[in-house]
Design an enzyme around this catalytic site. Structure first.
Site, PDB file in Angstrom:
ATOM      1  N   GLU A  11       0.822  -1.220   0.000  1.00 55.62           N
ATOM      2  CA  GLU A  11       0.000   0.000   0.000  1.00 55.62           C
ATOM      3  C   GLU A  11       0.852   1.265   0.000  1.00 55.62           C
ATOM      4  O   GLU A  11       2.063   1.221   0.251  1.00 55.62           O
ATOM      5  CB  GLU A  11      -0.947   0.013   1.194  1.00 55.62           C
ATOM      6  CG  GLU A  11      -0.239   0.162   2.518  1.00 55.62           C
ATOM      7  CD  GLU A  11      -1.098   0.863   3.561  1.00 55.62           C
ATOM      8  OE1 GLU A  11      -1.529   2.013   3.308  1.00 55.62           O
ATOM      9  OE2 GLU A  11      -1.323   0.263   4.630  1.00 55.62           O
ATOM     10  N   LYS A  54      -5.766  10.605   0.622  1.00 56.98           N
ATOM     11  CA  LYS A  54      -5.791   9.272   1.232  1.00 56.98           C
ATOM     12  C   LYS A  54      -6.997   8.554   0.637  1.00 56.98           C
ATOM     13  O   LYS A  54      -8.139   8.945   0.879  1.00 56.98           O
ATOM     14  CB  LYS A  54      -5.901   9.435   2.754  1.00 56.98           C
ATOM     15  CG  LYS A  54      -6.044   8.146   3.531  1.00 56.98           C
ATOM     16  CD  LYS A  54      -6.089   8.433   5.024  1.00 56.98           C
ATOM     17  CE  LYS A  54      -6.687   7.258   5.787  1.00 56.98           C
ATOM     18  NZ  LYS A  54      -6.894   7.545   7.207  1.00 56.98           N
ATOM     19  N   VAL A  90      -5.567   0.446   2.971  1.00 54.42           N
ATOM     20  CA  VAL A  90      -5.734  -1.003   2.853  1.00 54.42           C
ATOM     21  C   VAL A  90      -6.932  -1.309   1.942  1.00 54.42           C
ATOM     22  O   VAL A  90      -6.831  -2.115   1.011  1.00 54.42           O
ATOM     23  CB  VAL A  90      -5.896  -1.656   4.248  1.00 54.42           C
ATOM     24  CG1 VAL A  90      -6.380  -3.088   4.129  1.00 54.42           C
ATOM     25  CG2 VAL A  90      -4.570  -1.594   5.003  1.00 54.42           C
ATOM     26  N   ASP A 143     -16.958   5.646  13.858  1.00 56.02           N
ATOM     27  CA  ASP A 143     -15.710   5.671  13.099  1.00 56.02           C
ATOM     28  C   ASP A 143     -15.130   4.263  13.002  1.00 56.02           C
ATOM     29  O   ASP A 143     -14.366   3.819  13.856  1.00 56.02           O
ATOM     30  CB  ASP A 143     -14.702   6.637  13.725  1.00 56.02           C
ATOM     31  CG  ASP A 143     -13.498   6.853  12.806  1.00 56.02           C
ATOM     32  OD1 ASP A 143     -13.376   6.114  11.807  1.00 56.02           O
ATOM     33  OD2 ASP A 143     -12.685   7.748  13.082  1.00 56.02           O
ATOM     34  N   SER A 149     -13.228   1.844  10.192  1.00 50.80           N
ATOM     35  CA  SER A 149     -12.532   1.934   8.907  1.00 50.80           C
ATOM     36  C   SER A 149     -13.231   1.132   7.809  1.00 50.80           C
ATOM     37  O   SER A 149     -13.711   0.016   8.032  1.00 50.80           O
ATOM     38  CB  SER A 149     -11.106   1.410   9.057  1.00 50.80           C
ATOM     39  OG  SER A 149     -10.470   1.381   7.801  1.00 50.80           O
ATOM     40  N   ALA A 150     -13.220   1.706   6.611  1.00 50.80           N
ATOM     41  CA  ALA A 150     -13.749   1.002   5.436  1.00 50.80           C
ATOM     42  C   ALA A 150     -12.888  -0.215   5.099  1.00 50.80           C
ATOM     43  O   ALA A 150     -13.287  -1.053   4.289  1.00 50.80           O
ATOM     44  CB  ALA A 150     -13.811   1.954   4.249  1.00 50.80           C
ATOM     45  N   ASP A 151     -11.721  -0.339   5.737  1.00 49.54           N
ATOM     46  CA  ASP A 151     -10.894  -1.546   5.537  1.00 49.54           C
ATOM     47  C   ASP A 151     -11.693  -2.790   5.925  1.00 49.54           C
ATOM     48  O   ASP A 151     -11.547  -3.851   5.294  1.00 49.54           O
ATOM     49  CB  ASP A 151      -9.635  -1.512   6.420  1.00 49.54           C
ATOM     50  CG  ASP A 151      -8.635  -0.445   5.997  1.00 49.54           C
ATOM     51  OD1 ASP A 151      -8.846   0.199   4.955  1.00 49.54           O
ATOM     52  OD2 ASP A 151      -7.641  -0.266   6.735  1.00 49.54           O
ATOM     53  N   LYS A 201      -3.800  -1.351  14.904  1.00 46.04           N
ATOM     54  CA  LYS A 201      -3.053  -0.535  15.854  1.00 46.04           C
ATOM     55  C   LYS A 201      -3.768  -0.382  17.181  1.00 46.04           C
ATOM     56  O   LYS A 201      -4.986  -0.327  17.247  1.00 46.04           O
ATOM     57  CB  LYS A 201      -2.779   0.839  15.262  1.00 46.04           C
ATOM     58  CG  LYS A 201      -1.329   0.950  14.821  1.00 46.04           C
ATOM     59  CD  LYS A 201      -1.043   2.240  14.154  1.00 46.04           C
ATOM     60  CE  LYS A 201      -2.013   2.592  13.075  1.00 46.04           C
ATOM     61  NZ  LYS A 201      -2.291   1.674  12.057  1.00 46.04           N
TER      62      LYS A 201
END
Ligand code: PSU
Ligand code: MN
Length: 305
Positions: A27, A89, A109, A141, A143-145, A162
């Site tokens: 990435e 991003k 990602v 919130d 992540s779209a990951d 993380k």
């Protein structure tokens, strides 16, 4: 209409595709937003060399000049590294704007998974996946990951999510979405800077070939979607958990005070943590991405065998 008309393969990637060689996607948000210049460029190039040394071909992915590029040249990597956080991003929702605007876009990602699948790449190495942020119950919130992992058939080798995130919540969401999570040579899900989050994954595998077999079974069985392969940071580079937790609390407090939210929050926290740990977190970050690239290359070779 097909996204493929927007795809451009670098020379090395194109030759690898023709010759049926194993490929590993990498990435670019980690380059532009995850690390400072010049460490970001140095790391990105070193990571590519690790993939090559393990017998696979690296494909660093970004959006440049209105194309999804799989296989950036060293000059393109340097340019993106210098552009830093001025680059967009790019997650799934940002791809159309990045393509139409013809401005440099670093893929997350999620964005990289989409590009990798398009380019026929099954294995992808990164640092850490995005996930549910602490307090996501209220802020939403997430992540779209995670939703990308549910739908796009690419294996993501990472050092976990993380510790800035709510790891328990992230694992619950992955379970709901039907995404297998594998711990490599460990029982626990790692916490990026440290080897353990205290959460078990329930699926431990000890060799790249076993992981390759699981991937083949999943996809052959028609179970589309990604797989998280969690590789704990090598012990000698593990950060001190107390130091990390303190740096995270500090960073979260400052982000809250300044009202940093949305796509800016992850890069903001990473930078603050690197600062608060006197660069120690950056060293750990570099070590784990290299270890992930090495494992990803071995899995890619296993898939091709
Ligand atoms: N992990 C890192 N460095 C990063 C990221 C994750 O160690 O730069 C990036 C990845 O690209 C990941 C993204 O996909 O942050 C997640 O951002 P968000 O939470 O906004 O979806
Ligand atoms: Mn987010």
């Amino acid at each position: 209409m097909n996204l493929e008309r927007y795809l451009f393969l670098g020379e090395e990637v194109s030759a690898a595709r023709r010759n049926g060689r194993p490929l590993v996607a990498l990435e670019s948000t980690i380059i532009s937003h995850g690390m400072p210049y010049p460490e970001n460029v140095k790391t990105a190039l070193a990571v590519e060399d690790i993939v090559r040394a393990r017998g696979a071909v690296p494909a660093t992915i970004a959006i440049l000049g209105g194309k999804i590029v799989a296989g950036l040249s060293p000059a393109e990597i340097d340019e993106l590294g210098k552009t830093g956080q001025s680059a967009a991003k790019v997650s799934r929702r940002d791809i159309p704007a990045a393509l139409a605007g013809k401005k440099p876009g670093a893929t997350t990602v999620a964005g990289t998974m989409i590009a990798a699948q398009l380019a026929g790449i099954e294995v992808f190495a990164t640092g850490g996946i995005g996930g549910a942020h602490r307090g996501a119950q209220h802020t939403f919130d997430i992540s779209a990951d995670l939703s990308e992992l549910a739908r796009t058939s690419v294996a993501v080798v990472c050092a976990g999510a993380k510790a800035i995130l709510d790891i328990g919540l992230t694992l619950e969401i992955l379970e709901t979405l039907g995404v297998p999570v594998i711990s490599y040579r460990a029982d626990d899900f790692p916490a990026f800077y440290t080897r353990s989050s205290g959460f078990k994954t329930g699926c431990r595998l000890d060799s790249p070939i076993e992981i390759a077999r699981l991937l083949r079974c999943k996809w052959d069985a028609g179970l589309a979607g990604g797989v998280v392969i969690a590789n704990p940071v090598p012990a000698e580079f593990e950060a001190d958990p107390a130091m990390i937790e303190k740096a995270i609390s500090l960073a979260l407090g400052e982000a809250d005070k300044l009202g940093v939210t949305g796509k800016r929050i992850t890069p903001y926290l990473l930078e603050k943590i690197a600062h608060a740990t006197g660069g120690k977190s950056l060293e750990t970050n570099i070590a784990l991405i290299k270890a992930n690239a090495s494992l990803a290359a071995e899995i890619a070779c296993g898939l091709g065998a």
